[in-house]
Design a protein around this motif. Structure first.
Motif, PDB file in Angstrom:
ATOM      1  N   ASN A  30     -54.131  48.769  44.126  1.00 57.28           N
ATOM      2  CA  ASN A  30     -52.939  48.470  44.911  1.00 57.28           C
ATOM      3  C   ASN A  30     -53.245  47.536  46.074  1.00 57.28           C
ATOM      4  N   LEU A  31     -54.414  47.683  46.679  1.00 52.35           N
ATOM      5  CA  LEU A  31     -54.805  46.751  47.733  1.00 52.35           C
ATOM      6  C   LEU A  31     -54.985  45.339  47.164  1.00 52.35           C
ATOM      7  N   ARG A  32     -55.547  45.256  45.985  1.00 53.06           N
ATOM      8  CA  ARG A  32     -55.711  43.945  45.352  1.00 53.06           C
ATOM      9  C   ARG A  32     -54.350  43.337  45.000  1.00 53.06           C
ATOM     10  N   ALA A  33     -53.401  44.191  44.641  1.00 46.38           N
ATOM     11  CA  ALA A  33     -52.060  43.689  44.336  1.00 46.38           C
ATOM     12  C   ALA A  33     -51.403  43.095  45.582  1.00 46.38           C
ATOM     13  N   ALA A  34     -51.621  43.722  46.740  1.00 51.04           N
ATOM     14  CA  ALA A  34     -51.080  43.178  47.988  1.00 51.04           C
ATOM     15  C   ALA A  34     -51.673  41.802  48.274  1.00 51.04           C
ATOM     16  N   ARG A  35     -52.964  41.690  48.047  1.00 47.57           N
ATOM     17  CA  ARG A  35     -53.616  40.388  48.280  1.00 47.57           C
ATOM     18  C   ARG A  35     -53.098  39.342  47.285  1.00 47.57           C
ATOM     19  N   ARG A  36     -52.853  39.776  46.050  1.00 44.41           N
ATOM     20  CA  ARG A  36     -52.392  38.849  45.015  1.00 44.41           C
ATOM     21  C   ARG A  36     -50.937  38.452  45.226  1.00 44.41           C
ATOM     22  N   ALA A  37     -50.144  39.316  45.838  1.00 42.09           N
ATOM     23  CA  ALA A  37     -48.701  39.078  45.971  1.00 42.09           C
ATOM     24  C   ALA A  37     -48.393  37.805  46.719  1.00 42.09           C
ATOM     25  N   VAL A  38     -49.193  37.463  47.753  1.00 37.21           N
ATOM     26  CA  VAL A  38     -48.896  36.271  48.539  1.00 37.21           C
ATOM     27  C   VAL A  38     -49.247  34.990  47.808  1.00 37.21           C
ATOM     28  N   GLU A  39     -50.000  35.100  46.725  1.00 36.24           N
ATOM     29  CA  GLU A  39     -50.374  33.925  45.942  1.00 36.24           C
ATOM     30  C   GLU A  39     -49.314  33.565  44.898  1.00 36.24           C
ATOM     31  N   MET A  40     -48.380  34.491  44.668  1.00 34.41           N
ATOM     32  CA  MET A  40     -47.413  34.292  43.591  1.00 34.41           C
ATOM     33  C   MET A  40     -46.278  33.373  44.053  1.00 34.41           C
ATOM     34  N   GLY A  61     -45.878  43.239  58.588  1.00 26.45           N
ATOM     35  CA  GLY A  61     -45.511  44.478  57.912  1.00 26.45           C
ATOM     36  C   GLY A  61     -45.027  44.190  56.512  1.00 26.45           C
ATOM     37  N   GLY A  62     -44.135  45.066  56.024  1.00 30.97           N
ATOM     38  CA  GLY A  62     -43.537  44.856  54.713  1.00 30.97           C
ATOM     39  C   GLY A  62     -43.964  45.839  53.650  1.00 30.97           C
ATOM     40  N   LEU A  63     -45.126  46.497  53.840  1.00 34.22           N
ATOM     41  CA  LEU A  63     -45.630  47.415  52.823  1.00 34.22           C
ATOM     42  C   LEU A  63     -45.674  48.845  53.357  1.00 34.22           C
ATOM     43  N   SER A  64     -45.164  49.767  52.565  1.00 33.23           N
ATOM     44  CA  SER A  64     -45.233  51.184  52.921  1.00 33.23           C
ATOM     45  C   SER A  64     -46.631  51.711  52.624  1.00 33.23           C
ATOM     46  N   ARG A  65     -47.240  52.328  53.612  1.00 30.57           N
ATOM     47  CA  ARG A  65     -48.623  52.773  53.460  1.00 30.57           C
ATOM     48  C   ARG A  65     -48.788  53.859  52.401  1.00 30.57           C
ATOM     49  N   VAL A  66     -47.907  54.854  52.415  1.00 35.25           N
ATOM     50  CA  VAL A  66     -48.093  56.016  51.544  1.00 35.25           C
ATOM     51  C   VAL A  66     -47.301  55.891  50.255  1.00 35.25           C
ATOM     52  N   SER A  67     -45.977  55.684  50.352  1.00 34.78           N
ATOM     53  CA  SER A  67     -45.160  55.690  49.143  1.00 34.78           C
ATOM     54  C   SER A  67     -45.498  54.535  48.219  1.00 34.78           C
ATOM     55  N   THR A  68     -45.999  53.441  48.773  1.00 35.16           N
ATOM     56  CA  THR A  68     -46.310  52.273  47.948  1.00 35.16           C
ATOM     57  C   THR A  68     -47.808  52.101  47.727  1.00 35.16           C
ATOM     58  N   LEU A  69     -48.592  51.985  48.813  1.00 34.13           N
ATOM     59  CA  LEU A  69     -50.014  51.689  48.635  1.00 34.13           C
ATOM     60  C   LEU A  69     -50.807  52.883  48.109  1.00 34.13           C
TER      61      LEU A  69
END
Length: 327
Positions: free
Chosen positions: A314-324, A266-274
């Motif tokens: 925003n989906l790409r940002a989620a994928r990129r976040a784990v690389e940071m 988990g960790g990501l809000s589907r509506v308010s964030t994504l």
């Protein structure tokens, strides 16, 4: 690390090169044809390169062979509305036949699963399996199910036994096609719907029978849907990953992580964030979740399906976040 290696290390709480990440969504219209659905799932994975693929069909795939009917009306989650419920009277539960997973709509879905497995041979793959109570809801309708549960419990239990056996056969067939586990979706373990005693009677025995059937798989996930979930009722379920709407309802990721032996997702809000957020907000929320869990026994994702209108950036940002790097 390769995807399988990374996930298996995360499940054991061992160091990983980065936290695993996975998002999934519905593919309305395409989900009514095995080839079109498989193509949509594969294309989504090829675009985002998630650490596993959760196959997300229309929920009706497992009940249409009993006579349920649904229609696509443009829902932003990609879900369909049920227009025909084959269970009307309590006696109808006793008339349900055990389904053959190789025939009908179940067989078509297995065809799609096989196509996805062939196209993505190295990607961990899980199939969506709805709990017998969740399937019963779609066979009878939400209110009628609760009415039968309290007024005709014996008849409902007959139906749940049939649904369970049909589901066990489907799980066996899906595992034979090379999937790595099941995404087991529980929809009624909420204090807003049932009491813990009711769920222990009408949910737990059937859940356990299906999870035993899937016990040979290494990537079984439990999904607790909705608000006010009975999380503590499920901490000893034989699964590898626990998933719920952690940004919308307790427990928080860190609290849940202390209660279960496996990983939390988990960790990501589907509506308010994504949907409504920005890439910067997605990354900030992802980093907070990684910090909250220490990045161990953790998979970044959402509490449920990503709405189909979530901006791709925003989906790409989620994928990129784990690389940071952390910090």
């Amino acid at each position: 690390m390769e995807k399988r290696e990374r996930l298996q290390a995360a499940l054991r709480g061992e160091p990983v090169d980065r936290p695993p990440v996975a998002l999934w969504r519905h593919f309305p219209v395409a989900d009514q044809d095995p080839q079109a659905f498989a193509d949509a799932v594969v294309e989504f994975q090829q675009r985002f390169d998630f650490d596993f693929v959760k196959i997300t069909p229309a929920s009706s795939y497992c009940v249409r062979d009993w006579g349920a009917e649904d229609v696509w009306e443009g829902d932003t989650e990609g879900t369909r509305r049920y227009i025909q419920h084959p269970v009307q009277d309590p006696e109808d539960w006793t008339r349900l036949p055990v389904l053959d997973p190789e025939r009908g709509v179940l067989g078509e879905h297995l065809e799609a699963v096989a196509r996805i497995r062939q196209a993505l041979p190295e990607v961990p793959l899980v199939v969506t399996v709805f709990s017998p109570l969740a399937q019963a809801k779609n066979l009878a309708g939400s209110q009628r199910l609760l009415l039968h549960l309290r007024q005709a419990p014996k008849a409902l239990e007959r139906g749940l036994e049939t649904i369970t056996e049909s589901t066990r056969r489907f799980v066996r067939a899906a595992l034979a096609r090379g999937v790595d586990g099941i995404f087991y979706a529980v929809q009624h373990a909420s204090y807003l719907l049932l009491s813990p005693e009711e769920y222990r009677r009408f949910g737990c025995p059937y859940d356990q029978a299906i999870l035993r059937e899937a016990g040979g798989a290494w990537l079984n996930l439990l999904h607790l849907h909705g608000e006010a979930v009975m999380f503590d009722l499920f901490v000893d379920y034989p699964v590898a990953v626990w998933n719920w709407h952690d940004r919308e309802t307790p427990p928080a990721l860190a609290e849940a992580q202390r209660k279960v032996p496996g990983a939390v997702l988990g960790g990501l809000s589907r509506v308010s964030t994504l949907v409504r957020g920005t890439p910067e907000r997605v990354i900030a929320e992802a980093r907070e979740a990684i910090a909250q869990t220490g990045g161990r026994r953790f998979i970044l994702g959402t509490g449920c399906v990503v709405p189909i209108h979530a901006p791709e950036v925003n989906l790409r940002a989620a994928r990129r976040a784990v690389e940071m790097p952390p910090g």
